[in-house]
Design a protein around this motif. Structure first.
Motif, PDB file in Angstrom:
ATOM      1  N   ALA A   1       9.410 -37.543   0.332  1.00 17.71           N
ATOM      2  CA  ALA A   1       9.478 -38.985   0.080  1.00 17.71           C
ATOM      3  C   ALA A   1      10.608 -39.325  -0.887  1.00 17.71           C
ATOM      4  O   ALA A   1      11.202 -40.398  -0.817  1.00 17.71           O
ATOM      5  CB  ALA A   1       8.145 -39.479  -0.473  1.00 17.71           C
ATOM      6  N   LYS A   2      10.902 -38.386  -1.803  1.00 11.23           N
ATOM      7  CA  LYS A   2      11.967 -38.649  -2.778  1.00 11.23           C
ATOM      8  C   LYS A   2      13.356 -38.441  -2.189  1.00 11.23           C
ATOM      9  O   LYS A   2      14.322 -39.043  -2.641  1.00 11.23           O
ATOM     10  CB  LYS A   2      11.799 -37.723  -3.997  1.00 11.23           C
ATOM     11  CG  LYS A   2      10.684 -38.131  -4.928  1.00 11.23           C
ATOM     12  CD  LYS A   2      10.650 -37.199  -6.125  1.00 11.23           C
ATOM     13  CE  LYS A   2       9.653 -37.713  -7.160  1.00 11.23           C
ATOM     14  NZ  LYS A   2       9.474 -36.729  -8.261  1.00 11.23           N
TER      15      LYS A   2
ATOM     16  N   ALA B   1       3.928 -36.480   3.430  1.00 12.21           N
ATOM     17  CA  ALA B   1       5.175 -37.122   3.012  1.00 12.21           C
ATOM     18  C   ALA B   1       6.254 -36.945   4.080  1.00 12.21           C
ATOM     19  O   ALA B   1       7.031 -37.854   4.371  1.00 12.21           O
ATOM     20  CB  ALA B   1       5.649 -36.546   1.672  1.00 12.21           C
ATOM     21  N   LEU B   2       6.270 -35.763   4.680  1.00  9.05           N
ATOM     22  CA  LEU B   2       7.242 -35.504   5.752  1.00  9.05           C
ATOM     23  C   LEU B   2       6.928 -36.372   6.967  1.00  9.05           C
ATOM     24  O   LEU B   2       7.835 -36.956   7.583  1.00  9.05           O
ATOM     25  CB  LEU B   2       7.207 -34.015   6.122  1.00  9.05           C
ATOM     26  CG  LEU B   2       8.175 -33.564   7.212  1.00  9.05           C
ATOM     27  CD1 LEU B   2       9.620 -33.752   6.779  1.00  9.05           C
ATOM     28  CD2 LEU B   2       7.921 -32.102   7.582  1.00  9.05           C
TER      29      LEU B   2
ATOM     30  N   ASN C   1      11.475 -44.133   2.797  1.00  8.39           N
ATOM     31  CA  ASN C   1      10.573 -42.982   2.855  1.00  8.39           C
ATOM     32  C   ASN C   1       9.266 -43.311   3.580  1.00  8.39           C
ATOM     33  O   ASN C   1       8.272 -42.601   3.457  1.00  8.39           O
ATOM     34  CB  ASN C   1      10.288 -42.447   1.452  1.00  8.39           C
ATOM     35  CG  ASN C   1       9.720 -43.515   0.545  1.00  8.39           C
ATOM     36  OD1 ASN C   1       9.341 -44.585   1.008  1.00  8.39           O
ATOM     37  ND2 ASN C   1       9.666 -43.218  -0.735  1.00  8.39           N
ATOM     38  N   ARG C   2       9.291 -44.398   4.333  1.00  8.46           N
ATOM     39  CA  ARG C   2       8.126 -44.779   5.142  1.00  8.46           C
ATOM     40  C   ARG C   2       8.655 -45.375   6.436  1.00  8.46           C
ATOM     41  O   ARG C   2       8.803 -46.586   6.571  1.00  8.46           O
ATOM     42  CB  ARG C   2       7.289 -45.801   4.373  1.00  8.46           C
ATOM     43  CG  ARG C   2       5.900 -46.025   4.938  1.00  8.46           C
ATOM     44  CD  ARG C   2       4.986 -44.855   4.638  1.00  8.46           C
ATOM     45  NE  ARG C   2       3.693 -45.008   5.320  1.00  8.46           N
ATOM     46  CZ  ARG C   2       2.834 -44.004   5.459  1.00  8.46           C
ATOM     47  NH1 ARG C   2       3.102 -42.817   4.982  1.00  8.46           N
ATOM     48  NH2 ARG C   2       1.696 -44.210   6.077  1.00  8.46           N
ATOM     49  N   LEU C   3       8.967 -44.472   7.377  1.00  5.80           N
ATOM     50  CA  LEU C   3       9.700 -44.878   8.573  1.00  5.80           C
ATOM     51  C   LEU C   3       8.786 -44.940   9.795  1.00  5.80           C
ATOM     52  O   LEU C   3       9.208 -44.710  10.912  1.00  5.80           O
ATOM     53  CB  LEU C   3      10.868 -43.912   8.812  1.00  5.80           C
ATOM     54  CG  LEU C   3      11.919 -43.935   7.691  1.00  5.80           C
ATOM     55  CD1 LEU C   3      12.843 -42.734   7.786  1.00  5.80           C
ATOM     56  CD2 LEU C   3      12.730 -45.224   7.734  1.00  5.80           C
ATOM     57  N   LEU C   4       7.530 -45.274   9.546  1.00  3.78           N
ATOM     58  CA  LEU C   4       6.570 -45.375  10.647  1.00  3.78           C
ATOM     59  C   LEU C   4       6.636 -46.770  11.257  1.00  3.78           C
ATOM     60  O   LEU C   4       7.159 -47.702  10.657  1.00  3.78           O
ATOM     61  CB  LEU C   4       5.160 -45.088  10.123  1.00  3.78           C
ATOM     62  CG  LEU C   4       5.006 -43.785   9.338  1.00  3.78           C
ATOM     63  CD1 LEU C   4       3.572 -43.593   8.885  1.00  3.78           C
ATOM     64  CD2 LEU C   4       5.472 -42.599  10.178  1.00  3.78           C
ATOM     65  N   CYS C   5       6.067 -46.894  12.456  1.00  2.00           N
ATOM     66  CA  CYS C   5       6.036 -48.195  13.127  1.00  2.00           C
ATOM     67  C   CYS C   5       5.097 -49.128  12.350  1.00  2.00           C
ATOM     68  O   CYS C   5       3.941 -48.784  12.090  1.00  2.00           O
ATOM     69  CB  CYS C   5       5.553 -48.022  14.563  1.00  2.00           C
ATOM     70  SG  CYS C   5       5.344 -49.594  15.422  1.00  2.00           S
ATOM     71  N   ALA C   6       5.601 -50.311  12.002  1.00  2.00           N
ATOM     72  CA  ALA C   6       4.778 -51.255  11.239  1.00  2.00           C
ATOM     73  C   ALA C   6       3.672 -51.854  12.103  1.00  2.00           C
ATOM     74  O   ALA C   6       2.685 -52.356  11.576  1.00  2.00           O
ATOM     75  CB  ALA C   6       5.658 -52.365  10.663  1.00  2.00           C
TER      76      ALA C   6
ATOM     77  N   ASP D   1       0.145 -29.520  -3.154  1.00  2.00           N
ATOM     78  CA  ASP D   1      -0.772 -29.557  -2.016  1.00  2.00           C
ATOM     79  C   ASP D   1       0.050 -29.605  -0.728  1.00  2.00           C
ATOM     80  O   ASP D   1       0.714 -30.605  -0.452  1.00  2.00           O
ATOM     81  CB  ASP D   1      -1.667 -30.799  -2.130  1.00  2.00           C
ATOM     82  CG  ASP D   1      -2.646 -30.900  -0.964  1.00  2.00           C
ATOM     83  OD1 ASP D   1      -2.540 -30.092  -0.009  1.00  2.00           O
ATOM     84  OD2 ASP D   1      -3.506 -31.796  -0.999  1.00  2.00           O
ATOM     85  N   PRO D   2       0.038 -28.524   0.059  1.00  2.00           N
ATOM     86  CA  PRO D   2       0.827 -28.516   1.308  1.00  2.00           C
ATOM     87  C   PRO D   2       0.495 -29.689   2.214  1.00  2.00           C
ATOM     88  O   PRO D   2       1.360 -30.169   2.950  1.00  2.00           O
ATOM     89  CB  PRO D   2       0.437 -27.178   1.954  1.00  2.00           C
ATOM     90  CG  PRO D   2       0.039 -26.312   0.811  1.00  2.00           C
ATOM     91  CD  PRO D   2      -0.631 -27.235  -0.171  1.00  2.00           C
TER      92      PRO D   2
END
Lengths: 255, 122
Positions: A163-164, A197-198, B85-90, A190-191
């Motif tokens: 996320a960073k 996040a990925l 960092n939040r590239l999901l479908c809204a 925590d994996p």
């Protein structure tokens, strides 16, 4: 309008506007494509290995060489700010390694890799690892001509790293959680949170676990490498290169 | 740090364009840097102030444009705004998305002052 004496020219006279719309890194991309053509001509699979400093890139490569050298011809290009320590470690395993010392530069670019290629016997190589400079920011922007991007995330870092540093993790075909033998003594990584996040970055980038020191475990990594080299996904030349940012959108659209 | 490399690439392109046009000097350079380009616009602007010296763009202004991130969803087909960092479908929350806006790192436009005009103005 008088064109002779300049009387019509005032400070407000319009400037000439040239519309360009050209990728800022198009020169790097051109050389990267040239590198990729070299790799393809010699049937070399090129993997760009990225991570923050100290995540264990070189250690993973050493373990990989030991595991595969009897059946896969490996070479390594090492990028470092200073010292050739990592190249020395790789050569100790009997594998060709070319050191690129970047000095103050925080990333490898296609030109530096191209220069290194001239020192490698490409015809005698199946698998080339390009170990990028330890840095989770700058390397993401430069296409080197690789076929795959792999980013290591060691469990001694934060599990929110994807996320960073979304740009580099998005550009990855595979994320390798490294040093997972330390998880039992680390209570703050925590994996599952790292995977979440990925996943938040979209796409279906795989994440696998590796350890090379106390309790070696690289089977998943070796399986992934084999799949790239030989499996159904192994015709790497037909699979579009995944999202290095400098690749124009038109070439990325199939990903 | 890589903003220096990118600034150098920008100045190389601008120098080529200016030279080909036979221009006296470059007045404005407009580039586009998306939020997902991996380049910090402020650092690029600072690098430009230092690196433009002595060349055809020594007095040029650098304008940096940026468009908001948009993703297209492969599951439901919609296009929506997203965070880096939040590239999901809204709309459907799907993760099979493609970034269709926000990765740009490109030169859009160069404004040149013809050599004779530059002379007349000065």
């Amino acid at each position: 309008m008088c064109r002779d004496c300049g009387c019509s020219l005032t400070p407000e006279s319009p400037a000439r506007i040239v519309e360009v719309v050209q990728d800022l890194l198009c020169e790097n991309d051109r050389i990267a494509a040239h590198n990729r053509a070299h790799f393809d001509a010699h049937a070399v699979l090129a993997i760009n290995l990225m991570s923050s400093p100290g995540a264990g890139k070189t250690a993973l490569l050493e373990a990989t060489i030991v595991a595969l050298r009897s059946r896969v011809r490996i070479a390594v290009i090492e990028g470092d700010l200073a010292t050739d320590n990592d190249a020395v470690r790789i050569r100790a395993h009997g594998v060709p390694a070319v050191q690129i010392t970047t000095g103050a530069a925080c990333h490898l670019d296609a030109q530096r890799v191209h220069e290194a290629l001239h020192q490698l016997p490409l015809a005698a190589i199946d698998l080339l690892f390009i170990e990028n400079v330890g840095n989770l920011v700058c390397p993401a922007s430069f296409d080197l001509g690789q076929h795959r991007n792999v980013t290591l995330l060691s469990v001694t870092e934060g599990d929110d790293k994807p996320a960073k540093y979304p740009v580099i993790f998005r550009a990855s075909d595979l994320v390798v959680l490294s040093k997972t033998d330390l998880l039992e003594v680390l209570d703050d990584f925590d994996p599952q949170r790292a995977a979440a996040a990925l996943r938040g970055l979209g796409g279906d980038t795989a994440m696998i676990c590796t350890a090379v020191r106390r309790a070696p475990a690289i089977a998943a990594w070796l399986a992934w490498l084999d799949a790239q080299l030989h499996g159904r996904a192994g015709d790497y030349r037909r699979v579009p290169v995944r999202r290095p940012l400098s690749v124009p959108a038109a070439r990325r659209s199939g990903v | 740090m890589h903003e220096l490399s990118i600034c150098q690439a920008l100045l190389n392109q601008v120098t080529c364009i200016s030279g080909a046009a036979g221009a006296g000097r470059v007045e404005r350079i407009v580039i586009e840097v998306g939020p997902l380009a991996g380049v910090e616009p402020g650092l690029l602007a600072s690098a430009f102030l230092v690196m433009r010296a002595g060349g055809c763009a020594a007095e040029a202004a650098l304008i940096i444009e940026s468009a908001a991130i948009k993703v297209a969803c492969d599951a439901c087909g919609s296009v929506s705004a997203a965070l880096a960092n939040r590239l999901l479908c809204a709309l459907c929350g799907g993760y099979r998305t493609r970034v269709i806006c926000g990765e740009e790192l490109r030169l859009l436009r160069v404004e040149l002052r013809p050599a004779d005009a530059a002379h007349a103005v000065n």
